[in-house]
Design a protein around this motif. Structure first.
Motif, mmCIF file in Angstrom:
data_model
loop_
_atom_site.group_PDB
_atom_site.id
_atom_site.type_symbol
_atom_site.label_atom_id
_atom_site.label_comp_id
_atom_site.label_asym_id
_atom_site.label_seq_id
_atom_site.Cartn_x
_atom_site.Cartn_y
_atom_site.Cartn_z
ATOM 1 N N ALA A 10 0.766 -1.129 -0.040
ATOM 2 C CA ALA A 10 0.014 0.061 -0.054
ATOM 3 C C ALA A 10 0.863 1.224 0.098
ATOM 4 O O ALA A 10 0.153 2.315 -0.101
ATOM 5 C CB ALA A 10 -1.026 0.051 1.321
ATOM 6 N N SER A 35 0.102 4.536 -1.979
ATOM 7 C CA SER A 35 -1.156 5.356 -1.188
ATOM 8 C C SER A 35 -0.847 5.812 -0.009
ATOM 9 O O SER A 35 -1.226 6.916 0.417
ATOM 10 C CB SER A 35 -2.150 4.482 -1.136
ATOM 11 O OG SER A 35 -2.318 3.339 -2.243
ATOM 12 N N MET A 36 0.006 5.433 0.742
ATOM 13 C CA MET A 36 0.153 5.948 2.105
ATOM 14 C C MET A 36 1.058 7.052 2.048
ATOM 15 O O MET A 36 1.010 8.020 2.809
ATOM 16 C CB MET A 36 1.112 4.732 2.870
ATOM 17 C CG MET A 36 0.250 3.598 3.467
ATOM 18 S SD MET A 36 -1.220 4.299 4.432
ATOM 19 C CE MET A 36 -2.260 3.318 3.587
ATOM 20 N N GLU A 75 1.013 9.200 -0.591
ATOM 21 C CA GLU A 75 0.241 10.131 -0.798
ATOM 22 C C GLU A 75 -0.583 10.880 0.493
ATOM 23 O O GLU A 75 -0.892 11.917 0.505
ATOM 24 C CB GLU A 75 -0.811 9.726 -1.945
ATOM 25 C CG GLU A 75 -1.937 10.511 -2.404
ATOM 26 C CD GLU A 75 -1.756 11.962 -2.751
ATOM 27 O OE1 GLU A 75 -0.203 12.107 -3.332
ATOM 28 O OE2 GLU A 75 -2.491 12.974 -2.676
ATOM 29 N N LEU A 76 -0.906 9.854 1.188
ATOM 30 C CA LEU A 76 -1.707 10.246 2.539
ATOM 31 C C LEU A 76 -0.761 11.121 3.175
ATOM 32 O O LEU A 76 -0.997 12.166 3.863
ATOM 33 C CB LEU A 76 -2.161 9.187 3.159
ATOM 34 C CG LEU A 76 -2.719 9.233 4.643
ATOM 35 C CD1 LEU A 76 -3.865 9.950 4.527
ATOM 36 C CD2 LEU A 76 -3.168 7.871 5.252
ATOM 37 N N SER A 121 -6.948 5.882 0.806
ATOM 38 C CA SER A 121 -5.954 5.428 0.491
ATOM 39 C C SER A 121 -5.863 3.902 0.231
ATOM 40 O O SER A 121 -5.353 3.488 -0.808
ATOM 41 C CB SER A 121 -4.837 5.608 1.733
ATOM 42 O OG SER A 121 -4.490 7.207 1.830
ATOM 43 N N PHE A 122 -6.414 3.198 1.211
ATOM 44 C CA PHE A 122 -6.447 1.844 1.178
ATOM 45 C C PHE A 122 -7.329 1.282 -0.040
ATOM 46 O O PHE A 122 -7.247 -0.010 -0.529
ATOM 47 C CB PHE A 122 -6.954 1.191 2.432
ATOM 48 C CG PHE A 122 -5.931 0.885 3.370
ATOM 49 C CD1 PHE A 122 -4.824 0.328 3.252
ATOM 50 C CD2 PHE A 122 -6.035 1.302 4.585
ATOM 51 C CE1 PHE A 122 -3.697 -0.001 4.055
ATOM 52 C CE2 PHE A 122 -5.234 1.309 5.354
ATOM 53 C CZ PHE A 122 -3.871 0.447 5.245
ATOM 54 N N SER A 131 -7.480 2.983 -3.053
ATOM 55 C CA SER A 131 -7.139 3.628 -4.383
ATOM 56 C C SER A 131 -6.572 2.796 -5.305
ATOM 57 O O SER A 131 -6.434 3.318 -6.378
ATOM 58 C CB SER A 131 -6.329 4.835 -3.818
ATOM 59 O OG SER A 131 -5.194 4.431 -3.497
ATOM 60 N N SER A 132 -6.193 1.583 -5.088
ATOM 61 C CA SER A 132 -5.358 0.833 -6.125
ATOM 62 C C SER A 132 -5.678 -0.603 -5.539
ATOM 63 O O SER A 132 -5.996 -0.990 -4.491
ATOM 64 C CB SER A 132 -3.926 1.275 -6.240
ATOM 65 O OG SER A 132 -3.298 0.740 -5.120
#
Lengths: 337, 337
Positions: A258, A261-262, A264-265, B244-245, B247-248
């Motif tokens: 992840a 995405s993390m 981005e967060l 976020s979790f 998103s992909s």
């Protein structure tokens, strides 16, 4: 010369902003030898102007101590550059109280402004939110709150170019009869369409980061507490999250998957993105960077200053304050009749 | 009968607490037919006592409306059970203002207490933190703050059995000269070792959830704003995290792997765990559950009430308030000499 790693991070931050905003000119005020040393390592600032100052404000100085030592410090001289019209804005990561006191002394309060205020930025569900006052005024009245709204609105507009930022008053409930009397009176005044404020009404602490309101107006006591509580809770959750991701092999692996995405967060919540508090209501622009920030954070504080200059923040505020004074006069006259 | 899904979640919450704390007896006050219907579906409460009430306070009633309709409502009658000595505590998910007003009327303020306060719970880095006042007193003085500290200390002790909970005052800085005058005066009084408060000093919003302080004392205005800001930021971060979790595909997979640690994180932050605000400073125990909670959340509010009863919260507070009054008298006398 202010902040935990000055002047290095200041110069590295300036180098970053020079790449982002090549049109701005930067003048460095402080220990010339040190500054020249770091400037020599940059690509865009090797020939930047440096003004030598023999002294610097210490982080432990009280505002009055700093003002007394005054004119030999880099902080005083940097502000003087703006006050004397040779520069458009000053950015410092130094002692907050000293920066506020020296800016007030040299810039003077804008005509009509009863109390200058400190504004800062926070991430919100939708974008970014501005809150003021953050601690300059522990006690306020309805006139102060209305002026904070006008100044905050102009500030947000300069930063984001949003035409009519939504303004809310921080309170303990959304109902009209809630909270302190000055809040109810300020709310009445802000509802006057002549004032030109896109007024939302009262908001509660839980709505602060919801993004329905762009500018949150508060007294300096609860504004400071709300901002710092938000920072503290964000830190707590990051620490819980970090612990969760490292608590087992499976969750470490999960984090790896992840990761983007993390990241981005993390970027969205990164306090460096929201660095740069501003003293509103003076005849000059002074931006305060967090003392503990790095080059990226400091570059964002310069960015805030550049936006305020480029978008005519000072004349905007001054016009809004004048207009509000006229409306108040008119209202008084009609009350007499 | 109060809250979004009453009386069902109330009874299901009671069923949960009966499993956890079999020693407590539960009496249900409200519409007997409805209540009996739900009780019949439980394992431990099929024969529980029910007191019929023909009426219920509406969530939209103001406190004064509710009090006027008064005695026929389930809320009034439930409080009366405690006031008349037939029950030890009342728990409600109904109208907060009404519960406060009716409790104050029937329980009366404890002798010596100048202003009752609302206390609530929050997760902290280390464990759990109690904050008060959460909105009953928008304006306070130093005596109020000292009493809040004493009441909060007894509350925390009853809940956690921690012998000497650490008490801090919420302020805009940690230095002694910061903030409102009543804060500086309260701080002086709380530093008196005779008072028996394990006093930490001032804390800022950023320290609220750090866990260095167990009890945070604030005026009702900034306490309310701090609590709600904390809730709002926690919600914002959960929403960012969820996004976020999802998103992909990779981050979904990552979530699956990290799921059990994430569950633990969710459990720690679960607002149901911190459900149950208490009106302190009355001669009786009234616990307010969030109106929107579920059975688990409601069971925790009952748990808070049971803890306060079991650990002698009311006599504890009363002793602390008496002792503080004696100390104040002594100080006045020595000031005169």
């Amino acid at each position: 010369m202010g902040g935990d790693n000055a002047p290095e991070i200041v110069i590295n931050g300036a180098e970053l902003i020079k790449q982002r905003l090549p049109h701005i000119d930067l003048v460095f005020v402080g220990d010339e030898t040190q500054i020249r040393g770091f400037l020599a390592q940059t690509k865009h600032l090797a020939n930047a102007e440096v003004l030598h100052a023999v002294d610097a404000v210490s982080p432990d100085d009280t505002a009055s101590q700093a003002v007394r030592r005054g004119k030999t410090t880099s902080m005083w001289q940097a502000i003087a550059e703006v006050a004397d019209g040779r520069a458009d804005a000053v950015v410092s990561a130094g002692n907050t109280g000293a920066l506020m006191a020296m800016s007030k002394l040299q810039f003077r309060t804008m005509p009509g402004v009863t109390r200058p205020a400190i504004a800062g930025l926070l991430p919100s569900e939708k974008d970014i939110v501005c809150m003021l006052d953050l601690g300059a005024n522990l006690e306020v009245d309805e006139e102060n709150m209305v002026q904070f709204a006008l100044m905050g609105q102009a500030f947000y507009h300069s930063l984001t170019e949003k035409e009519r930022p939504v303004v809310g008053l921080l309170n303990v409930g959304e109902e009209e009869q809630k909270g302190h009397e000055y809040l109810r009176l300020a709310s009445q005044q802000l509802s006057d369409p002549d004032l030109g404020v896109n007024y939302y009404g009262f908001i509660e602490g839980s709505d602060l980061v919801k993004g329905e309101v762009d500018v949150v107006v508060a007294d300096g006591f609860s504004g400071n507490i709300a901002l710092k509580t938000a920072e503290g809770v964000a830190r707590l959750l990051s620490s819980f999250l970090r612990r969760s991701f490292t608590s087992s092999i499976l969750s470490r692996l999960g984090y790896l998957l992840a990761r983007s995405s993390m990241k981005e967060l993390r970027r969205k919540m990164d306090p460096r993105r929201y660095n740069g508090a501003v003293f509103l209501g003076l005849n000059g622009i002074a931006v305060k960077s967090h003392g503990g920030t790095d080059a990226l954070g400091f570059s964002n504080a310069i960015d805030v200053a550049a936006n305020l200059v480029d978008h005519g923040f000072i004349p905007d505020v001054s016009n809004a304050i004048e207009k509000a004074a006229l409306i108040r006069e008119k209202r008084k006259l009609s009350d007499v009749e």
